[in-house]
Design a protein around this motif. Sequence first.
Motif, PDB file in Angstrom:
ATOM      1  N   SER A  12      29.140  38.415  33.464  1.00  0.00           N
ATOM      2  CA  SER A  12      29.832  39.220  32.482  1.00  0.00           C
ATOM      3  C   SER A  12      29.689  38.684  31.079  1.00  0.00           C
ATOM      4  CB  SER A  12      31.324  39.317  32.842  1.00  0.00           C
ATOM      5  OG  SER A  12      31.930  38.048  32.772  1.00  0.00           O
ATOM      6  N   PRO A  35      32.856  52.972  21.135  1.00  0.00           N
ATOM      7  CA  PRO A  35      32.773  53.661  22.439  1.00  0.00           C
ATOM      8  C   PRO A  35      33.843  54.737  22.585  1.00  0.00           C
ATOM      9  CG  PRO A  35      33.606  51.425  22.699  1.00  0.00           C
ATOM     10  CD  PRO A  35      33.117  51.533  21.283  1.00  0.00           C
ATOM     11  N   THR A 273      40.357  50.337  38.530  1.00  0.00           N
ATOM     12  CA  THR A 273      39.238  51.177  38.110  1.00  0.00           C
ATOM     13  C   THR A 273      38.835  52.141  39.219  1.00  0.00           C
ATOM     14  OG1 THR A 273      38.441  49.429  36.643  1.00  0.00           O
ATOM     15  CG2 THR A 273      36.892  51.173  37.234  1.00  0.00           C
ATOM     16  N   GLY A 341      39.723  53.867  30.452  1.00  0.00           N
ATOM     17  CA  GLY A 341      39.159  53.261  29.260  1.00  0.00           C
ATOM     18  C   GLY A 341      40.033  52.168  28.683  1.00  0.00           C
ATOM     19  N   ASP A 344      39.425  49.183  31.164  1.00  0.00           N
ATOM     20  CA  ASP A 344      38.083  48.615  31.086  1.00  0.00           C
ATOM     21  C   ASP A 344      37.225  49.553  30.251  1.00  0.00           C
ATOM     22  OD1 ASP A 344      35.640  47.445  31.377  1.00  0.00           O
ATOM     23  OD2 ASP A 344      35.630  47.424  33.566  1.00  0.00           O
ATOM     24  N   GLN A 345      36.825  49.116  29.059  1.00  0.00           N
ATOM     25  CA  GLN A 345      36.067  49.981  28.160  1.00  0.00           C
ATOM     26  C   GLN A 345      34.680  50.300  28.694  1.00  0.00           C
ATOM     27  OE1 GLN A 345      35.879  49.166  24.030  1.00  0.00           O
ATOM     28  NE2 GLN A 345      38.055  48.785  23.781  1.00  0.00           N
ATOM     29  N   ARG A 346      34.193  49.566  29.686  1.00  0.00           N
ATOM     30  CA  ARG A 346      32.895  49.890  30.262  1.00  0.00           C
ATOM     31  C   ARG A 346      32.910  51.261  30.930  1.00  0.00           C
ATOM     32  NH1 ARG A 346      32.110  44.507  33.700  1.00  0.00           N
ATOM     33  NH2 ARG A 346      34.309  45.008  34.024  1.00  0.00           N
ATOM     34  N   THR A 347      34.080  51.740  31.349  1.00  0.00           N
ATOM     35  CA  THR A 347      34.166  53.055  31.972  1.00  0.00           C
ATOM     36  C   THR A 347      34.028  54.184  30.965  1.00  0.00           C
ATOM     37  OG1 THR A 347      36.588  53.107  31.755  1.00  0.00           O
ATOM     38  CG2 THR A 347      35.676  52.137  33.761  1.00  0.00           C
ATOM     39  N   SER A 351      27.288  51.918  25.686  1.00  0.00           N
ATOM     40  CA  SER A 351      26.504  50.719  25.935  1.00  0.00           C
ATOM     41  C   SER A 351      27.079  49.506  25.246  1.00  0.00           C
ATOM     42  CB  SER A 351      25.055  50.924  25.450  1.00  0.00           C
ATOM     43  OG  SER A 351      25.032  51.204  24.048  1.00  0.00           O
ATOM     44  N   HIS A 352      27.956  49.730  24.268  1.00  0.00           N
ATOM     45  CA  HIS A 352      28.544  48.619  23.549  1.00  0.00           C
ATOM     46  C   HIS A 352      30.010  48.511  23.948  1.00  0.00           C
ATOM     47  CE1 HIS A 352      29.708  45.840  20.417  1.00  0.00           C
ATOM     48  NE2 HIS A 352      30.588  46.725  19.944  1.00  0.00           N
ATOM     49  N   VAL A 353      30.420  47.380  24.393  1.00  0.00           N
ATOM     50  CA  VAL A 353      31.799  47.131  24.799  1.00  0.00           C
ATOM     51  C   VAL A 353      32.364  46.079  23.858  1.00  0.00           C
ATOM     52  CG1 VAL A 353      33.330  46.384  26.623  1.00  0.00           C
ATOM     53  CG2 VAL A 353      31.235  47.631  27.174  1.00  0.00           C
ATOM     54  N   SER A 354      33.433  46.461  23.187  1.00  0.00           N
ATOM     55  CA  SER A 354      34.037  45.537  22.236  1.00  0.00           C
ATOM     56  C   SER A 354      34.753  44.437  22.981  1.00  0.00           C
ATOM     57  CB  SER A 354      35.000  46.291  21.308  1.00  0.00           C
ATOM     58  OG  SER A 354      36.007  46.885  22.049  1.00  0.00           O
TER      59      SER A 354
END
Length: 355
Positions: A12, A35, A273, A341, A344-347, A351-354
């Motif tokens: 990660s 995002p 998630t 979101g 987990d902002q990846r959901t 492509s960019h996760v702060s």
Amino acid sequence: MTLLDPTESPASRPPVSAAGRSASPAGRLPRPSSPWLRFAVRRLVGLAAIFGTLLVVSFLIVQLIPGDPAAGIAGANADLADIERLRHELRLDRPIWERFIDYVGGVFSGHLGTSFMYRQPVETIILNRLPFTATIALIGIVVVLLVSIPLGMAIGVATRGGRRKWLDTGFGVITGFLDSVPGYIMASFLVVMFGLGIGLVPLYPPAYTPRFATASFVLPIEAIVIGPICTVSRVVRRETAVVLDNDYMRTARGWRLPALKRHVKWALPNLLTTTLTLSGLILTGMIGGAIIIESVFALPGLGSGIIKAILDRDYPVIQGMVIVIGMIAALVNLLVDVLLGLIDQRTLGGSHVSA
């Protein structure tokens, strides 16, 4: 030596270049756009597509209902001239494409049409019935999440590593059986057991008594939440077992960290998630279940309203309620995506996760 957070895996962490700075793929810098902004744009486009689909489907579906609305409204003793006059008054004698244009124009102007039977604006009829359906569906969604997630986690923790096989088996059998019972059958059973048999909950309480009016929602909410609670809790139990076997959870147990902190701070966010993703589909189905269960308990909500409108061939009411119910389901899914979101902002799909 710096201790690593047990929740953080090596995969990660971003790759680090020789200069000690995070390297981006192919030497490209991360896109500056947020995002959340991309998520909002995608969801707005999706909602617009859903709304357009509902417009087309709600208009075409009433054309498949057999019978002539004008003949039904005019009555059995009406002659052909009266029926033709009523058809002209209801604009049913116009070409279908012309009626569709008028229908779409009315919706975008904020008018869903006028009821054939009651000669009232459709939005007035919907607003009078919406509180009953919204109360059952929204309270049911909250109850499902508040009960199923702790229940599934508790069973997953108690049966970790193959312990307490009897509890795992019993939980699976009971939840599997209750989940297989259709909502309307569960509602009928609750009516017979607690309404007619024990008399614990009034079935048709006086509307002017707040306590009794509140009690009238108890059985419908119970009928709509039992199945989803069983489904979601089984998913949570399985995800809890998977999360507890991860390396970072073993590390946390090796550090002798408090059990409450391990399970709430680290295990819960990681299992939410998958849980919320499936729950979004289940909770959307609860709205349709609320419509059916309303008919069992004779509640004047959207469910009984749309059934009566179909029997009366009241096209504007059917179309308006289909749009409202469909958009409520879409907004519930949107709310679930927002919660995912936040966890987990990846959901969010960016492509960019702060950090």
